[in-house]
Design an enzyme around this catalytic site. Structure first.
Site, PDB file in Angstrom:
ATOM      1  N   GLU A 123       0.847  -1.194   0.000  1.00  0.00           N
ATOM      2  CA  GLU A 123       0.000   0.000   0.000  1.00  0.00           C
ATOM      3  C   GLU A 123       0.883   1.245   0.000  1.00  0.00           C
ATOM      4  O   GLU A 123       2.008   1.234   0.507  1.00  0.00           O
ATOM      5  CB  GLU A 123      -0.888   0.016   1.263  1.00  0.00           C
ATOM      6  CG  GLU A 123      -2.343  -0.293   0.970  1.00  0.00           C
ATOM      7  CD  GLU A 123      -3.069   0.839   0.244  1.00  0.00           C
ATOM      8  OE1 GLU A 123      -2.537   1.412  -0.722  1.00  0.00           O
ATOM      9  OE2 GLU A 123      -4.203   1.142   0.649  1.00  0.00           O
ATOM     10  N   ASP A 124       0.354   2.312  -0.550  1.00  0.00           N
ATOM     11  CA  ASP A 124       1.095   3.567  -0.557  1.00  0.00           C
ATOM     12  C   ASP A 124       1.124   4.193   0.832  1.00  0.00           C
ATOM     13  O   ASP A 124       2.175   4.578   1.331  1.00  0.00           O
ATOM     14  CB  ASP A 124       0.505   4.550  -1.586  1.00  0.00           C
ATOM     15  CG  ASP A 124      -1.026   4.665  -1.507  1.00  0.00           C
ATOM     16  OD1 ASP A 124      -1.655   4.011  -0.633  1.00  0.00           O
ATOM     17  OD2 ASP A 124      -1.598   5.409  -2.325  1.00  0.00           O
ATOM     18  N   ASP A 136      -3.674   5.393   6.685  1.00  0.00           N
ATOM     19  CA  ASP A 136      -4.195   6.597   7.331  1.00  0.00           C
ATOM     20  C   ASP A 136      -5.119   6.132   8.471  1.00  0.00           C
ATOM     21  O   ASP A 136      -4.645   5.812   9.556  1.00  0.00           O
ATOM     22  CB  ASP A 136      -4.923   7.396   6.241  1.00  0.00           C
ATOM     23  CG  ASP A 136      -5.398   8.760   6.689  1.00  0.00           C
ATOM     24  OD1 ASP A 136      -4.648   9.448   7.385  1.00  0.00           O
ATOM     25  OD2 ASP A 136      -6.526   9.147   6.326  1.00  0.00           O
ATOM     26  N   PHE A 160      -1.739  15.942   4.305  1.00  0.00           N
ATOM     27  CA  PHE A 160      -2.141  15.247   3.087  1.00  0.00           C
ATOM     28  C   PHE A 160      -1.017  15.328   2.070  1.00  0.00           C
ATOM     29  O   PHE A 160      -0.607  16.411   1.663  1.00  0.00           O
ATOM     30  CB  PHE A 160      -3.438  15.827   2.514  1.00  0.00           C
ATOM     31  CG  PHE A 160      -4.054  14.910   1.514  1.00  0.00           C
ATOM     32  CD1 PHE A 160      -4.853  13.855   1.924  1.00  0.00           C
ATOM     33  CD2 PHE A 160      -3.794  15.065   0.165  1.00  0.00           C
ATOM     34  CE1 PHE A 160      -5.403  12.977   0.998  1.00  0.00           C
ATOM     35  CE2 PHE A 160      -4.335  14.197  -0.769  1.00  0.00           C
ATOM     36  CZ  PHE A 160      -5.143  13.149  -0.353  1.00  0.00           C
ATOM     37  N   ASP A 164      -2.114  10.669  -4.932  1.00  0.00           N
ATOM     38  CA  ASP A 164      -2.795  11.725  -5.680  1.00  0.00           C
ATOM     39  C   ASP A 164      -3.625  12.634  -4.796  1.00  0.00           C
ATOM     40  O   ASP A 164      -3.969  12.308  -3.670  1.00  0.00           O
ATOM     41  CB  ASP A 164      -3.755  11.090  -6.697  1.00  0.00           C
ATOM     42  CG  ASP A 164      -4.979  10.472  -6.006  1.00  0.00           C
ATOM     43  OD1 ASP A 164      -4.783   9.625  -5.121  1.00  0.00           O
ATOM     44  OD2 ASP A 164      -6.117  10.864  -6.326  1.00  0.00           O
ATOM     45  N   ARG A 216       0.353  12.153  -9.102  1.00  0.00           N
ATOM     46  CA  ARG A 216       0.903  10.811  -8.852  1.00  0.00           C
ATOM     47  C   ARG A 216       2.330  10.673  -9.402  1.00  0.00           C
ATOM     48  O   ARG A 216       3.131   9.910  -8.890  1.00  0.00           O
ATOM     49  CB  ARG A 216       0.039   9.740  -9.532  1.00  0.00           C
ATOM     50  CG  ARG A 216      -1.334   9.555  -8.909  1.00  0.00           C
ATOM     51  CD  ARG A 216      -1.966   8.279  -9.451  1.00  0.00           C
ATOM     52  NE  ARG A 216      -3.391   8.191  -9.157  1.00  0.00           N
ATOM     53  CZ  ARG A 216      -3.902   7.717  -8.015  1.00  0.00           C
ATOM     54  NH1 ARG A 216      -3.095   7.305  -7.069  1.00  0.00           N
ATOM     55  NH2 ARG A 216      -5.207   7.662  -7.834  1.00  0.00           N
TER      56      ARG A 216
END
Ligand code: IMP
Ligand code: MG
Length: 174
Positions: free
Chosen positions: A98-99, A102, A151, A158, A164
């Site tokens: 996963e990027d 959160d 963020f 993105d 991205r």
């Protein structure tokens, strides 16, 4: 007018850290068969390719797309499969990539969904972790960087599908 992006993590720091994680994976999976890297589209594409290039144990790649954020900046908690894996993971040693984690809802849902498919093992990798935002507990096995509650965009991530392609991780400053 173009947004101003402040660099939070430069490209060379990201690739260095991914190299360290790859070395760890090479050790952890030495001699293991059937290792599958699962790239969660689209955000994890960059980390997956950088990682995979540095992995020396035999691996295959598969891709999955789920909905998490729908245009905004808050997780819905709902995970819908948009594109499923091509192949079965039953009996395989799976690493989900996963990027960013959160609230943890996306990974929690993915973990539950994929563990029901009976893999031999299932580990999680997240390039970024915002621990202060966690709502749901998730065991992340490999973490790139812990970051504050901001963020971020770039290196696959993105804001409304933009940014991205940035080679670094940054914060949009309006
Ligand atoms: P979670 O379900 O709240 O853990 O959210 C995880 C997903 O939300 C990630 O896979 C990203 O797609 C998205 N996300 C969370 N934080 C950020 C961010 O700072 N920038 C870009 N996407 C984010
Ligand atoms: Mg994502």
């Amino acid at each position: 007018m173009a947004d101003k992006i402040r660099v939070m993590i430069p490209e060379e720091d990201i690739t260095k850290r991914i190299g360290e994680i790859a070395e760890q994976i090479n050790k952890d999976y030495a001699g293991a068969d059937n290792v599958v890297l699962i790239c969660i589209l689209k955000g994890s594409v960059f980390v997956t390719t950088e990682l995979a290039k540095r992995i020396t144990v035999p691996v295959t790649l598969d891709f999955m797309s789920v909905s998490s954020y729908e245009g905004g900046t808050e997780s819905t908690g709902r995970v819908r499969i948009i594109k499923d894996l091509d192949d079965s993971i039953e009996g395989k040693n799976v690493i989900i990539i996963e990027d960013i984690i959160d609230s943890g809802r996306t990974l929690r849902n993915l973990l539950d969904m994929l563990s029901s498919r009976k893999p031999a093992s299932l580990k999680l990798l997240a390039l970024l972790d915002k621990p202060s935002r966690r709502v749901v507990e998730v065991p992340v096995d490999y973490t790139g960087f812990e970051i504050p509650d901001e963020f971020v965009v770039g290196f696959g991530m993105d804001y409304d599908q933009r940014y991205r392609n940035l080679p670094f991780i940054g914060v949009v400053e309006n």
